[in-house]
Design a protein around this motif. Structure first.
Motif, PDB file in Angstrom:
ATOM      1  N   TYR A  70       0.848  -1.100  -0.044  1.00  0.00           N
ATOM      2  CA  TYR A  70      -0.027   0.096   0.116  1.00  0.00           C
ATOM      3  C   TYR A  70       0.847   1.106  -0.085  1.00  0.00           C
ATOM      4  CZ  TYR A  70      -3.833  -2.985   0.956  1.00  0.00           C
ATOM      5  OH  TYR A  70      -4.980  -3.939   1.357  1.00  0.00           O
ATOM      6  N   PHE A  71       0.580   2.213  -0.918  1.00  0.00           N
ATOM      7  CA  PHE A  71       1.704   3.263  -1.244  1.00  0.00           C
ATOM      8  C   PHE A  71       1.458   4.531  -0.253  1.00  0.00           C
ATOM      9  CE2 PHE A  71       2.229   1.608  -5.440  1.00  0.00           C
ATOM     10  CZ  PHE A  71       3.439   1.905  -5.722  1.00  0.00           C
ATOM     11  N   VAL A  72       0.184   4.184   0.478  1.00  0.00           N
ATOM     12  CA  VAL A  72      -0.015   5.097   1.650  1.00  0.00           C
ATOM     13  C   VAL A  72       0.836   4.925   2.785  1.00  0.00           C
ATOM     14  CG1 VAL A  72      -1.786   3.724   2.716  1.00  0.00           C
ATOM     15  CG2 VAL A  72      -2.002   6.067   2.959  1.00  0.00           C
ATOM     16  N   THR A  73       1.286   3.543   3.004  1.00  0.00           N
ATOM     17  CA  THR A  73       2.304   3.517   4.133  1.00  0.00           C
ATOM     18  C   THR A  73       3.781   3.900   3.845  1.00  0.00           C
ATOM     19  OG1 THR A  73       2.679   1.322   3.428  1.00  0.00           O
ATOM     20  CG2 THR A  73       0.803   1.558   4.821  1.00  0.00           C
ATOM     21  N   ARG A  74       4.248   4.157   2.616  1.00  0.00           N
ATOM     22  CA  ARG A  74       5.424   4.432   2.193  1.00  0.00           C
ATOM     23  C   ARG A  74       5.740   5.728   3.090  1.00  0.00           C
ATOM     24  NH1 ARG A  74       6.795   2.119  -2.943  1.00  0.00           N
ATOM     25  NH2 ARG A  74       5.387  -0.041  -2.554  1.00  0.00           N
ATOM     26  N   PRO A  75       7.189   6.053   3.658  1.00  0.00           N
ATOM     27  CA  PRO A  75       7.435   7.197   4.331  1.00  0.00           C
ATOM     28  C   PRO A  75       7.128   8.524   3.695  1.00  0.00           C
ATOM     29  CG  PRO A  75       9.307   5.760   4.498  1.00  0.00           C
ATOM     30  CD  PRO A  75       8.085   5.044   3.296  1.00  0.00           C
ATOM     31  N   GLY A  76       6.153   9.340   4.180  1.00  0.00           N
ATOM     32  CA  GLY A  76       6.014  10.887   3.690  1.00  0.00           C
ATOM     33  C   GLY A  76       4.851  10.675   3.033  1.00  0.00           C
ATOM     34  N   ALA A  77       4.250   9.584   2.547  1.00  0.00           N
ATOM     35  CA  ALA A  77       3.059   9.509   1.684  1.00  0.00           C
ATOM     36  C   ALA A  77       1.660  10.289   2.336  1.00  0.00           C
ATOM     37  CB  ALA A  77       2.730   8.243   1.220  1.00  0.00           C
ATOM     38  N   ILE A  78       1.383   9.881   3.258  1.00  0.00           N
ATOM     39  CA  ILE A  78       0.281  10.647   4.255  1.00  0.00           C
ATOM     40  C   ILE A  78       0.448  11.876   4.585  1.00  0.00           C
ATOM     41  CG2 ILE A  78       0.865   9.460   6.320  1.00  0.00           C
ATOM     42  CD1 ILE A  78      -2.625   9.823   4.925  1.00  0.00           C
ATOM     43  N   GLU A  79       1.686  12.244   5.000  1.00  0.00           N
ATOM     44  CA  GLU A  79       2.166  13.653   5.388  1.00  0.00           C
ATOM     45  C   GLU A  79       1.897  14.353   3.943  1.00  0.00           C
ATOM     46  OE1 GLU A  79       3.714  10.968   8.357  1.00  0.00           O
ATOM     47  OE2 GLU A  79       3.590  11.121   6.100  1.00  0.00           O
ATOM     48  N   THR A  80       2.480  13.983   2.791  1.00  0.00           N
ATOM     49  CA  THR A  80       2.287  14.823   1.594  1.00  0.00           C
ATOM     50  C   THR A  80       0.828  15.288   1.421  1.00  0.00           C
ATOM     51  OG1 THR A  80       4.487  13.912   0.710  1.00  0.00           O
ATOM     52  CG2 THR A  80       2.851  14.961  -0.859  1.00  0.00           C
ATOM     53  N   ALA A  81      -0.117  14.100   1.492  1.00  0.00           N
ATOM     54  CA  ALA A  81      -1.230  14.241   1.134  1.00  0.00           C
ATOM     55  C   ALA A  81      -2.002  15.150   1.949  1.00  0.00           C
ATOM     56  CB  ALA A  81      -2.210  12.917   1.281  1.00  0.00           C
TER      57      ALA A  81
END
Length: 279
Positions: A70-81
């Motif tokens: 799941y790309f949402v768990t990649r570092p910084g992904a949810i913070e960027t969103a």
């Protein structure tokens, strides 16, 4: 049938090597059994506690190789969103952000869709976010003053439905069901459905951070409070008389469900690593 009453006449035989002065386990058992001066004690077998896979992985999404898909768990992904959504909110000043959540939307055809939800003091934003390209694809704004009912409960389906799901969720109503057209009801891509249904994201248990933003109860409590305040402060024509929060089954009116069966089993509604295809 004959019974085997005793084992008299049978003597245990021990196999010893030369120089082995220690009694074998069989000799020890024979000595204990033949000692008339001692009361017999029940035999004790000590076992090491077994470690099963369910102990190591109480939740399947704790396995790193599964969560990394799941790309949402990649570092910084949810913070960027979250930063991108804050930028969208900056275009409409006068609203205070109450919080962000990562949930799964279930549409009227039982299709799962990964969504970011943002609650302000006036608006509920439902964002379709591409965690691969890190960009907002679609943004739906719902004025909180138009929300009149929230239902909490387990999912139910018609008796003839072939694709059912377990679990429970939340449904938010902001429009009249009677005014919904037949075309929008049976169109799987319709955006004119006057309600939205959500459940918890499958990555909820991967970390403490996701446990907080994927928790449906936290989102519900914050949303209800924001809607009630919006109703008090609203004076427009779209204002509702009040908010009803009900605990009742949530009906998903699908029958064949072939499209949702294929899509949900393959997680097509999520930004997911699909693997490489080669020849």
């Amino acid at each position: 049938m004959s019974k085997i009453g005793s084992f008299e006449g049978f003597q245990p035989v021990s196999l010893k090597q030369e120089g082995d002065d220690q009694p074998s386990e069989t000799d020890q058992l024979s000595t204990e059994e033949g000692d008339p001066g001692k009361d017999p004690e029940p035999s004790r077998i000590s076992r090491q506690p077994s470690v099963t896979e369910s102990t190591l992985y109480p939740n399947p999404y704790h396995q790193p190789y599964v969560s990394r898909k799941y790309f949402v768990t990649r570092p910084g992904a949810i913070e960027t969103a979250m930063e991108d959504l804050k930028g969208h909110m900056a275009k409409t000043p006068g609203e205070t952000i109450q919080g962000f959540w990562l949930l799964t939307e279930i549409d009227h055809w039982n299709n799962e869709k990964e969504r970011i939800l943002l609650v302000t003091d006036k608006t509920l934003l439902i964002c379709k976010y591409d965690f691969i390209m890190l960009s907002c694809v679609q943004l739906q704004r719902i004025p909180l003053s138009t929300v009149y009912r929230i239902c909490l409960g387990k999912f139910v389906f018609p008796g003839m439905s072939l694709d059912k799901r377990q679990g429970e969720g939340l449904r938010i109503y902001w429009g009249s069901l009677e005014q919904q057209s037949l075309l929008s009801r049976w169109n799987p891509w319709s955006t004119e459905v006057p309600y939205a249904t959500f459940t918890e994201h499958p990555m909820k248990y991967t970390s403490e951070k996701f446990l907080e933003i994927c928790k449906l109860s936290g989102f519900t409590s914050k949303l209800v409070a924001a809607i009630q305040n919006a109703h008090k402060n609203s004076t427009g024509s779209g204002r509702r008389k009040g908010l009803m929060v009900l605990t009742e089954p949530i009906l998903i009116e699908t029958y064949m469900g072939l499209m949702s069966f294929i899509g949900n089993r393959n997680k097509l509604g999520y930004s997911l690593a699909r693997g490489s295809i080669g020849f």
